[in-house]
Enzyme design. Structure first.
Site, PDB file in Angstrom:
ATOM      1  N   ASP A  60      -0.903   1.540  -4.084  1.00  0.00           N
ATOM      2  CA  ASP A  60      -1.757   0.485  -4.633  1.00  0.00           C
ATOM      3  C   ASP A  60      -3.128   0.991  -5.055  1.00  0.00           C
ATOM      4  OD1 ASP A  60      -2.817   0.789  -2.047  1.00  0.00           O
ATOM      5  OD2 ASP A  60      -3.398  -1.313  -1.924  1.00  0.00           O
ATOM      6  N   ASP A  80      -5.708   2.432  -3.506  1.00  0.00           N
ATOM      7  CA  ASP A  80      -6.958   2.366  -2.736  1.00  0.00           C
ATOM      8  C   ASP A  80      -7.195   3.606  -1.888  1.00  0.00           C
ATOM      9  OD1 ASP A  80      -5.134   1.935  -0.705  1.00  0.00           O
ATOM     10  OD2 ASP A  80      -6.015   0.058   0.008  1.00  0.00           O
ATOM     11  N   ASP A  86      -2.311   6.513  -3.533  1.00  0.00           N
ATOM     12  CA  ASP A  86      -1.162   5.866  -2.906  1.00  0.00           C
ATOM     13  C   ASP A  86      -0.681   4.737  -3.811  1.00  0.00           C
ATOM     14  OD1 ASP A  86      -3.235   4.083  -2.486  1.00  0.00           O
ATOM     15  OD2 ASP A  86      -2.595   3.536  -0.468  1.00  0.00           O
ATOM     16  N   SER A 127       0.813  -1.221   0.000  1.00  0.00           N
ATOM     17  CA  SER A 127       0.000   0.000   0.000  1.00  0.00           C
ATOM     18  C   SER A 127       0.846   1.271   0.000  1.00  0.00           C
ATOM     19  CB  SER A 127      -0.974  -0.039   1.181  1.00  0.00           C
ATOM     20  OG  SER A 127      -1.938   0.966   1.090  1.00  0.00           O
TER      21      SER A 127
END
Length: 445
Positions: A243, A245, A241, A102
């Site tokens: 990833d 999400d 960010d 993440s």
């Protein structure tokens, strides 16, 4: 959630090269997951990753483990976490796996799982995988080994899905948008989505090299985005960010717009369009200004524990469709099954276009309360939160705020810290009150 050795609230995560993020462990994890999922009738798994250099290594390890358990893997290449959740649903795969840490630096990585419906695996399935990890690895017969394949145009499929959440009668023509993809998984997604909907796009953070993910860019550091929005005289900026999400935005004046403000805009627009079902879910860290603004609109508001997993759980329990963390996780269950930065951004852009208002003006109905966070390290055996004096001073501060502010004391989950958060209408008062509690915590610890 029971005590676990490897799975946290967001899968398995750690520093690459240290257990559990090693090639041998991830191979065993793939095998263990394969054995458990096979018992549920699984045969096909979708695997995606962000842009970390370690993703290639871990992807190969997962593939080997799954194949040894008799499961086939289909690879998406670098894709946002919510894209893997979406593709898992549309391909009717039994599970999806994302290789990502993440918003963390490149030297961290992680493995998280999605079930067939695009939501995170149930606790009992994760616990079964942990139990399987304790057993010796065995390989199925050669004729039963899993196969590997790549999904053709995974990016194009997800781009079309995202565009489908934007009203067909509207376009982004005339809007100049700066997008910061954090050198992460949205680098080949978000700019295309926005351009195809008509926007003029200036893309930054779209040159991943395997090691620059989240490095002074993206949703966790919007300084570059703020500067570029001002320099380009852009209408709005979007930051994701690593990833994809999380979403943080920047208005045309360079002001940061966080997850609380994004939730307010989406809730208000849902109310205006008659599409809001129930209320909105935030967290214990959501700004009180959000709660006050939603109350003025007659929109119910509830606070979950910090973590998008807990936001989703409360949304499902209440039957509500929208929720967010101030860090930028925005969950819109009428659109998708998990936090999705690109789709959240499109809903805010819908409000901008439909109302002919700037992002700055859309935020104007919500006044952020000054919020002060003081971290107090404690080393003693005594729990400062159980100290009578700390409890008394906390009660005194709450009385002083008289319903126009909040106090929250909580332990860090990773360090010996007590986090003291105070918010209220006047910054000087809030600082003084936070320090008063922090001093008591220090004395008790």
């Amino acid at each position: 959630m029971s005590n676990r050795k490897y799975f946290g609230t967001d899968g398995v995560r750690g520093k690459v090269g240290d257990t559990p993020i090693t090639p041998d462990f991830v191979l065993k994890l793939g095998w263990a997951a394969g054995k458990v999922l096979a018992r549920h009738g699984s045969r096909k798994i979708i695997i995606g990753k962000d842009t970390r250099i370690s993703g290639y290594m871990l992807e190969s390890a997962l593939e080997a483990g799954l194949a040894a358990a008799g499961l086939s893997a289909s690879f998406t290449g670098p894709m946002p976490t919510p894209a893997v959740a979406y593709l898992t649903r549309t391909f009717r795969a039994e599970a999806g796996i994302v290789i990502s840490a993440s918003h963390n630096p490149y030297y961290d990585n992680g493995i998280k799982f999605f079930s067939i419906d695009g939501t995170k695996l149930p606790d009992e399935v994760e616990e079964a995988i942990e139990a399987e990890l304790e057993k010796p690895l065995t390989c199925v017969e050669s004729a039963e080994l899993g196969k590997a394949s790549r999904i053709v145009d995974a990016a194009g499929r997800y781009i079309e899905f995202c565009k489908g959440t934007f009203p067909s009668e509207l376009s982004l023509n005339g809007l100049k948008i700066v997008v910061d993809c954090a050198n992460g998984a949205t680098y080949h997604i978000a700019p295309s989505v926005l351009r195809e909907l008509g926007a003029k796009v200036i893309a930054i953070g779209c040159e991943p090299d395997g090691m620059n993910i989240n490095e002074e860019c993206g949703a966790t550091d919007v300084r570059q985005l703020q500067a570029r929005v001002l320099a380009e005289k852009a209408d709005v900026g979007l930051a994701f960010d690593g990833d994809g999400d999380r979403l943080i935005m920047v208005d045309h004046l360079g002001n940061k717009v966080d997850g609380d403000q994004i939730l307010y805009i989406i809730a208000r627009e849902g109310l205006r369009q008659g599409q809001l079902r129930g209320g909105a879910v935030g967290t214990l860290m959501s700004n009180m200004g959000l709660e006050v603004a939603l109350k003025q609109l007659g929109i119910p508001f509830a606070r979950a524990k910090v973590g998008d997993r807990y936001v989703l759980e409360m949304m499902q329990a209440k039957g509500w469709r929208i929720g967010a963390e101030n860090s930028g996780h925005v969950i819109l269950l009428d659109k998708t099954t998990t936090g999705d930065g690109v789709i959240a951004g499109l809903q805010v852009l819908t409000a901008i276009v439909r109302n002919h208002m700037s992002l700055h003006d859309l935020c104007s109905g919500m006044k952020l309360f000054p919020q002060i966070l003081v971290n107090v390290r404690f080393t003693g055996e005594n729990d400062p939160l159980e100290d009578k004096k700390v409890q008394q001073i906390t009660q005194d501060v709450e009385k002083e705020l008289a319903g126009r502010g909040r106090v929250l004391l909580r332990k860090s989950g990773t360090e010996p810290l007590i986090r003291v958060m105070v918010e209220g209408e006047h910054e000087e008062t809030v600082i003084a009150l936070a320090n008063r509690i922090a001093d008591a915590v220090k004395a008790a610890g």
